[in-house]
Scaffold this active site. Sequence first.
Site, PDB file in Angstrom:
ATOM      1  CE  LYS A 278      -7.648  -2.514   5.745  1.00  0.00           C
ATOM      2  NZ  LYS A 278      -7.805  -3.860   5.161  1.00  0.00           N
TER       3      LYS A 278
ATOM      4  CD1 TRP B 190      -1.878  -2.297   1.953  1.00  0.00           C
ATOM      5  CD2 TRP B 190      -2.837  -1.513   0.098  1.00  0.00           C
ATOM      6  NE1 TRP B 190      -2.800  -3.228   1.531  1.00  0.00           N
ATOM      7  CE2 TRP B 190      -3.408  -2.780   0.400  1.00  0.00           C
ATOM      8  CE3 TRP B 190      -3.285  -0.827  -1.029  1.00  0.00           C
ATOM      9  CZ2 TRP B 190      -4.391  -3.363  -0.385  1.00  0.00           C
ATOM     10  CZ3 TRP B 190      -4.279  -1.410  -1.814  1.00  0.00           C
ATOM     11  CH2 TRP B 190      -4.816  -2.659  -1.491  1.00  0.00           C
TER      12      TRP B 190
ATOM     13  CG  ASP C  75      -2.926   4.111   4.513  1.00  0.00           C
ATOM     14  OD1 ASP C  75      -3.914   3.985   5.267  1.00  0.00           O
ATOM     15  OD2 ASP C  75      -2.776   3.450   3.465  1.00  0.00           O
TER      16      ASP C  75
END
Length: 361
Positions: A196, A102, A172
């Site tokens: 999440k 990511w 992030d």
Amino acid sequence: MKRARNFNAGPAALPEEVLKRAQNEWLNIEDSGMSVMELSHRSAQFEKIHNHAIATLKELMSIPENYEVLLLQGGASLQFSMVPLNLLKEGKRADYVLTGAWSDKALKEAKKVGETAVVASSKEEKYSFIPSLEDIKVNEDAAYLHITSNNTIYGTQWKQFPETGNVPLIADMSSDILSEKVDVSKFGIIYAGAQKNLGPSGVTVVIIRKDLIEDNDQLPTVLNYATHAKNNSLYNTPPTLAIYLLSLVLDWAKEQGGVEKIAEINHNKSKIIYDAIDESNGFYKGHARPDSRSHMNVTFNLQTEEAEKQFLAEAKAAGFVGLNGHRSIGGCRASIYNAVPTAHCQELADFMREFQKNYQK
């Protein structure tokens, strides 16, 4: 109905109490005679829900007054572009630390906007660790330094964050936000997809220091942080159901005792599974170095592909969901976000030990 033992990486488990409350309010939210999905986002009822979610997040994370909380769409993936579009000015450079897929994707999007540099990476070692703070050479003139705080695919997590001085630190935190206490004042921007730890997919939280919000009329309107800050994240129709569920999850987090208590529970949950790995004499092999292990995603392999296939098949038959590793690297992964009960982690560890005992007969 028996609840699944859900170890999916995202969308992930939601607290059962939240789902029951949503079920109870499904047809009549705030005495409106409507479902939350039917409310106008300009209505007083939805405005109350929306503002409650923002206020509760500020309380739980001790977000200072000089930060805005934005509830946006597009997932963390859109933030890969919005961050450089808003912050990476001509003549500046954006610095990135690569710790997984990511962060690599975030870098690729930034390259489309302006100059970038990789200032530390664990890519050559299959992203098995977080680089040491001493190895991160922050350019004092950088537009920002970007990190990914938890790496879902590889099971690594930052334990300390870089001191960046006047350079904004951008994180992030999609997969570990609200899992333990964070000093928000150390960051310029924290962003996170909700699916999440915060709620269902569809809403993205952006916590941004106000001095980084600049009304740049050269940007597309919806890609400008200033647009959303000026309109309390209601410039266009928001994901109302996702924001409602976000507000319920935040209420649930308060009821658990806040972030400090949640962190204590999370550390215990991960220890239960890591102990099963470490005590297996190499039958299970953790991907992440012990000093970089994630409390959110426990990644591991077995000694052979044949053993892994059998483990995953028997685990599925036993009622464990979502233990396959990411398609890019295979292996096994247990995602144990805030809503995953400790009991489910203990049951998985017990299953791992039993599988090892029977497999080696």
